[in-house]
Design a protein around this motif. Structure first.
Motif, PDB file in Angstrom:
ATOM      1  N   SER A   1       0.835  -1.212   0.000  1.00 12.47           N
ATOM      2  CA  SER A   1       0.000   0.000   0.000  1.00 12.47           C
ATOM      3  C   SER A   1       0.859   1.247   0.000  1.00 12.47           C
ATOM      4  O   SER A   1       0.580   2.225  -0.716  1.00 12.47           O
ATOM      5  CB  SER A   1      -0.920   0.003   1.225  1.00 12.47           C
ATOM      6  N   LEU A   2       1.922   1.237   0.795  1.00 12.10           N
ATOM      7  CA  LEU A   2       2.809   2.392   0.854  1.00 12.10           C
ATOM      8  C   LEU A   2       3.591   2.562  -0.443  1.00 12.10           C
ATOM      9  O   LEU A   2       3.858   3.688  -0.870  1.00 12.10           O
ATOM     10  CB  LEU A   2       3.763   2.263   2.041  1.00 12.10           C
ATOM     11  N   SER A   3       3.936   1.464  -1.101  1.00  5.64           N
ATOM     12  CA  SER A   3       4.649   1.539  -2.380  1.00  5.64           C
ATOM     13  C   SER A   3       3.779   2.196  -3.451  1.00  5.64           C
ATOM     14  O   SER A   3       4.260   3.006  -4.254  1.00  5.64           O
ATOM     15  CB  SER A   3       5.069   0.137  -2.839  1.00  5.64           C
ATOM     16  N   ILE A   4       2.492   1.839  -3.474  1.00  8.10           N
ATOM     17  CA  ILE A   4       1.563   2.439  -4.433  1.00  8.10           C
ATOM     18  C   ILE A   4       1.438   3.941  -4.186  1.00  8.10           C
ATOM     19  O   ILE A   4       1.497   4.757  -5.116  1.00  8.10           O
ATOM     20  CB  ILE A   4       0.179   1.760  -4.341  1.00  8.10           C
ATOM     21  N   ALA A   5       1.285   4.309  -2.920  1.00  8.34           N
ATOM     22  CA  ALA A   5       1.169   5.722  -2.572  1.00  8.34           C
ATOM     23  C   ALA A   5       2.474   6.466  -2.861  1.00  8.34           C
ATOM     24  O   ALA A   5       2.456   7.619  -3.305  1.00  8.34           O
ATOM     25  CB  ALA A   5       0.795   5.866  -1.104  1.00  8.34           C
ATOM     26  N   TRP A   6       3.588   5.800  -2.644  1.00  9.52           N
ATOM     27  CA  TRP A   6       4.899   6.422  -2.882  1.00  9.52           C
ATOM     28  C   TRP A   6       5.104   6.732  -4.364  1.00  9.52           C
ATOM     29  O   TRP A   6       5.678   7.773  -4.718  1.00  9.52           O
ATOM     30  CB  TRP A   6       5.992   5.507  -2.358  1.00  9.52           C
ATOM     31  N   ARG A   7       4.633   5.880  -5.236  1.00 12.84           N
ATOM     32  CA  ARG A   7       4.760   6.138  -6.677  1.00 12.84           C
ATOM     33  C   ARG A   7       4.062   7.443  -7.047  1.00 12.84           C
ATOM     34  O   ARG A   7       4.573   8.226  -7.853  1.00 12.84           O
ATOM     35  CB  ARG A   7       4.194   4.972  -7.484  1.00 12.84           C
ATOM     36  N   TRP A   8       2.869   7.664  -6.475  1.00 12.85           N
ATOM     37  CA  TRP A   8       2.153   8.908  -6.758  1.00 12.85           C
ATOM     38  C   TRP A   8       2.916  10.098  -6.172  1.00 12.85           C
ATOM     39  O   TRP A   8       3.059  11.134  -6.825  1.00 12.85           O
ATOM     40  CB  TRP A   8       0.741   8.863  -6.184  1.00 12.85           C
ATOM     41  N   GLN A   9       3.402   9.951  -4.952  1.00 10.36           N
ATOM     42  CA  GLN A   9       4.125  11.045  -4.301  1.00 10.36           C
ATOM     43  C   GLN A   9       5.381  11.419  -5.083  1.00 10.36           C
ATOM     44  O   GLN A   9       5.690  12.608  -5.251  1.00 10.36           O
ATOM     45  CB  GLN A   9       4.501  10.650  -2.868  1.00 10.36           C
ATOM     46  N   LYS A  10       6.118  10.428  -5.562  1.00  5.97           N
ATOM     47  CA  LYS A  10       7.335  10.717  -6.327  1.00  5.97           C
ATOM     48  C   LYS A  10       7.027  11.461  -7.620  1.00  5.97           C
ATOM     49  O   LYS A  10       7.791  12.335  -8.046  1.00  5.97           O
ATOM     50  CB  LYS A  10       8.078   9.411  -6.651  1.00  5.97           C
ATOM     51  N   SER A  11       5.943  11.089  -8.264  1.00  4.98           N
ATOM     52  CA  SER A  11       5.582  11.745  -9.526  1.00  4.98           C
ATOM     53  C   SER A  11       4.830  13.056  -9.301  1.00  4.98           C
ATOM     54  O   SER A  11       4.603  13.809 -10.248  1.00  4.98           O
ATOM     55  CB  SER A  11       4.740  10.805 -10.398  1.00  4.98           C
ATOM     56  N   HIS A  12       4.446  13.322  -8.049  1.00  2.00           N
ATOM     57  CA  HIS A  12       3.757  14.578  -7.704  1.00  2.00           C
ATOM     58  C   HIS A  12       4.407  15.181  -6.456  1.00  2.00           C
ATOM     59  O   HIS A  12       3.762  15.293  -5.399  1.00  2.00           O
ATOM     60  CB  HIS A  12       2.264  14.328  -7.431  1.00  2.00           C
ATOM     61  N   PRO A  13       5.683  15.547  -6.553  1.00  5.94           N
ATOM     62  CA  PRO A  13       6.385  16.056  -5.348  1.00  5.94           C
ATOM     63  C   PRO A  13       5.769  17.322  -4.774  1.00  5.94           C
ATOM     64  O   PRO A  13       5.962  17.635  -3.596  1.00  5.94           O
ATOM     65  CB  PRO A  13       7.807  16.305  -5.851  1.00  5.94           C
ATOM     66  N   HIS A  14       5.032  18.042  -5.603  1.00  8.45           N
ATOM     67  CA  HIS A  14       4.359  19.265  -5.134  1.00  8.45           C
ATOM     68  C   HIS A  14       2.829  19.084  -5.137  1.00  8.45           C
ATOM     69  O   HIS A  14       2.075  20.024  -5.391  1.00  8.45           O
ATOM     70  CB  HIS A  14       4.750  20.444  -6.014  1.00  8.45           C
ATOM     71  N   GLY A  15       2.401  17.864  -4.876  1.00  3.90           N
ATOM     72  CA  GLY A  15       0.979  17.580  -4.861  1.00  3.90           C
ATOM     73  C   GLY A  15       0.381  17.719  -6.242  1.00  3.90           C
ATOM     74  O   GLY A  15       0.909  17.171  -7.218  1.00  3.90           O
ATOM     75  N   TYR A  16      -0.703  18.461  -6.347  1.00  2.06           N
ATOM     76  CA  TYR A  16      -1.354  18.682  -7.640  1.00  2.06           C
ATOM     77  C   TYR A  16      -0.831  19.930  -8.339  1.00  2.06           C
ATOM     78  O   TYR A  16      -1.438  20.429  -9.275  1.00  2.06           O
ATOM     79  CB  TYR A  16      -2.862  18.767  -7.463  1.00  2.06           C
ATOM     80  N   GLY A  17       0.308  20.451  -7.862  1.00  2.00           N
ATOM     81  CA  GLY A  17       0.973  21.565  -8.518  1.00  2.00           C
ATOM     82  C   GLY A  17       0.123  22.819  -8.526  1.00  2.00           C
ATOM     83  O   GLY A  17      -0.400  23.241  -7.496  1.00  2.00           O
ATOM     84  N   ALA A  18      -0.021  23.388  -9.711  1.00  2.24           N
ATOM     85  CA  ALA A  18      -0.774  24.655  -9.853  1.00  2.24           C
ATOM     86  C   ALA A  18      -2.227  24.485  -9.474  1.00  2.24           C
ATOM     87  O   ALA A  18      -2.913  25.457  -9.168  1.00  2.24           O
ATOM     88  CB  ALA A  18      -0.659  25.173 -11.282  1.00  2.24           C
ATOM     89  N   ASN A  19      -2.699  23.241  -9.500  1.00  2.00           N
ATOM     90  CA  ASN A  19      -4.097  22.974  -9.165  1.00  2.00           C
ATOM     91  C   ASN A  19      -4.270  22.516  -7.724  1.00  2.00           C
ATOM     92  O   ASN A  19      -5.280  21.937  -7.364  1.00  2.00           O
ATOM     93  CB  ASN A  19      -4.665  21.891 -10.096  1.00  2.00           C
ATOM     94  N   GLN A  20      -3.234  22.746  -6.909  1.00  2.00           N
ATOM     95  CA  GLN A  20      -3.289  22.306  -5.520  1.00  2.00           C
ATOM     96  C   GLN A  20      -4.469  22.919  -4.773  1.00  2.00           C
ATOM     97  O   GLN A  20      -5.112  22.299  -3.970  1.00  2.00           O
ATOM     98  CB  GLN A  20      -1.979  22.661  -4.803  1.00  2.00           C
ATOM     99  N   ILE A  21      -4.748  24.189  -5.046  1.00  2.00           N
ATOM    100  CA  ILE A  21      -5.844  24.867  -4.341  1.00  2.00           C
ATOM    101  C   ILE A  21      -7.074  24.867  -5.238  1.00  2.00           C
ATOM    102  O   ILE A  21      -6.986  25.091  -6.418  1.00  2.00           O
ATOM    103  CB  ILE A  21      -5.452  26.314  -3.990  1.00  2.00           C
TER     104      ILE A  21
END
Length: 407
Positions: free
Chosen positions: A387-407
């Motif tokens: 479960s943590l590996s799956i979540a980590w893949r998303w985190q690595k590819s989104h180091p700043h969350g949703y970027g410009a669309n964060q808010i």
């Protein structure tokens, strides 16, 4: 644009009418103009978003319309994704104080077809807004996720938690009752149990919450239960344990605001430490009466949690209330969790041990027997590292969350 054009059209016809009173032979023009007005109004009514003609404002055979409050948040967005995949019509209401517009945009890109998904920016603490939303949309059910949800923060801002959780739930429930929406799936928490004397926790375990977050959720539960005695509403209350993970296909993840990191989930803190966003992981409390001195929790994958919501919705019955724990039935210590996170990220995360966090408890894990038996639900994602590996893949590819669309 339509309003301006229509105004000018009426003005021209009015002038023709006044002229026709002086020139009887112009009556034909007036009649022709009135026909055009009628045609114009008809076309406007057929246009998307006009008045009550929106597909979201009417019921259609074979279409179930679900209001997902807090649908821009971590759990709510994953629930909206599952509902959309299962061909439900979805309306997300969120004030984006904790949610991410980026998550909504992902869902909009995945399901761009008309009548599938709409987003409404609104605060559930505003009674007029809530009533307007229910008046303008034909909801069949509500999945109520929207809430502030950090134990530590609740001890520092208790009034905010009672207002956001308890009062807002009351407003939603009142709107459901007034507008005849008959199904509620309520997002609750194991924090309502407090620190029970016996483990594992069953649905019959006495509820003695020890922090404002748990107390506010229990108050909301009590309101729902009291109301349900006088109505035929179908109610399902799901008490979550500790949620981890993300969408296995990598479309959504967890992206808390930077200022809330200190209150966030341990998985987020582990990933922040692995990414170098923070210098290391702070483990709060090593003197609990557990095998290794750290807290023990039941970690439930968000994909399993969402599946429990869908199964609860499918089993909801008018005039009945179902209450279910949603967990794996297995407790893991914080140290075990950190070890799994190190393996999932491949990074030797630096650990700093601190004093206990206010309002926390030593050991909490579920007995999922009831939900297994009655809803035919069993957690599938029970490998912590996976479960943590799956979540980590998303985190690595989104180091700043949703970027410009964060808010």
């Amino acid at each position: 644009m339509y309003g301006c054009s229509l105004y000018l059209f009426f003005l021209l016809i009015g002038m023709e009418y006044l002229d026709a009173r002086r020139k009887p032979y112009n009556v034909g023009k007036v009649i022709f103009g009135l026909v055009l007005i009628a045609l114009c109004v008809f076309v406007l009514k057929q246009s998307p978003g006009f008045g009550d003609n929106s597909v979201f404002s009417r019921r259609e055979p074979g279409v179930t319309h679900v209001l997902v409050t807090g649908g821009a948040g971590y759990i709510g967005s994953h629930a909206a994704l599952r509902l959309l995949k299962d061909n439900y019509r979805v309306t997300i209401v969120d004030n984006l104080s904790r949610g991410n517009m980026g998550a909504v945009k992902v869902l909009q890109e995945l399901f761009p077809q008309p009548g599938r998904l709409q987003f409404i920016f609104a605060d559930l603490g505003d009674q007029k807004s809530v009533n307007k939303i229910f008046a303008e949309n034909a909801f069949d059910a509500v999945m109520h996720f929207a809430a502030v949800a950090y134990v530590g923060e609740s001890t520092m801002e208790p009034l905010r938690y009672y207002h956001n959780i308890t009062s807002n739930t009351l407003l939603v429930l009142e709107a459901m009752a007034f507008h005849g929406v008959k199904t509620l799936i309520y997002s609750s928490t194991c924090a309502t149990y407090g620190e029970p004397e016996k483990m594992p926790i069953t649905e019959a375990t006495p509820q003695f919450p020890i922090n404002p977050y748990g107390k506010a959720k229990k108050m909301a539960e009590d309101i729902i239960l009291d109301f349900s005695k006088r109505t035929d509403m179908a109610v399902m209350i799901l008490r979550y344990f500790n949620v981890i993970g993300s969408d296995p296909e990598g479309r959504l993840g967890e992206a808390p605001r930077p200022e809330l990191r200190e209150h966030g989930r341990i998985s987020g803190a582990c990933f922040d430490a692995a990414l170098g966003v923070i210098s290391g992981l702070k483990v709060k409390g090593t003197d609990y009466p557990t095998a290794d001195g750290t807290c023990i929790r039941d970690y439930i994958d968000v994909t399993d949690l969402v599946d429990a919501h869908v199964k609860a919705f499918n089993k909801a019955e008018p005039g009945k209330v179902g209450i279910y724990n949603v967990g794996t039935g297995r407790g893991r210590s914080v140290k075990e969790f950190v070890d799994a996170c190190k393996k999932a990220t491949g990074i030797d995360i630096k650990i700093e041990y601190l004093n206990r966090r206010p309002g926390d408890y030593a050991e909490v894990y579920s007995d999922p027997t009831k939900i297994n038996k009655e809803l035919n639900w069993t957690a599938q994602y029970t490998d912590l590292k996976e479960s943590l590996s799956i979540a980590w893949r998303w985190q690595k590819s989104h180091p700043h969350g949703y970027g410009a669309n964060q808010i």
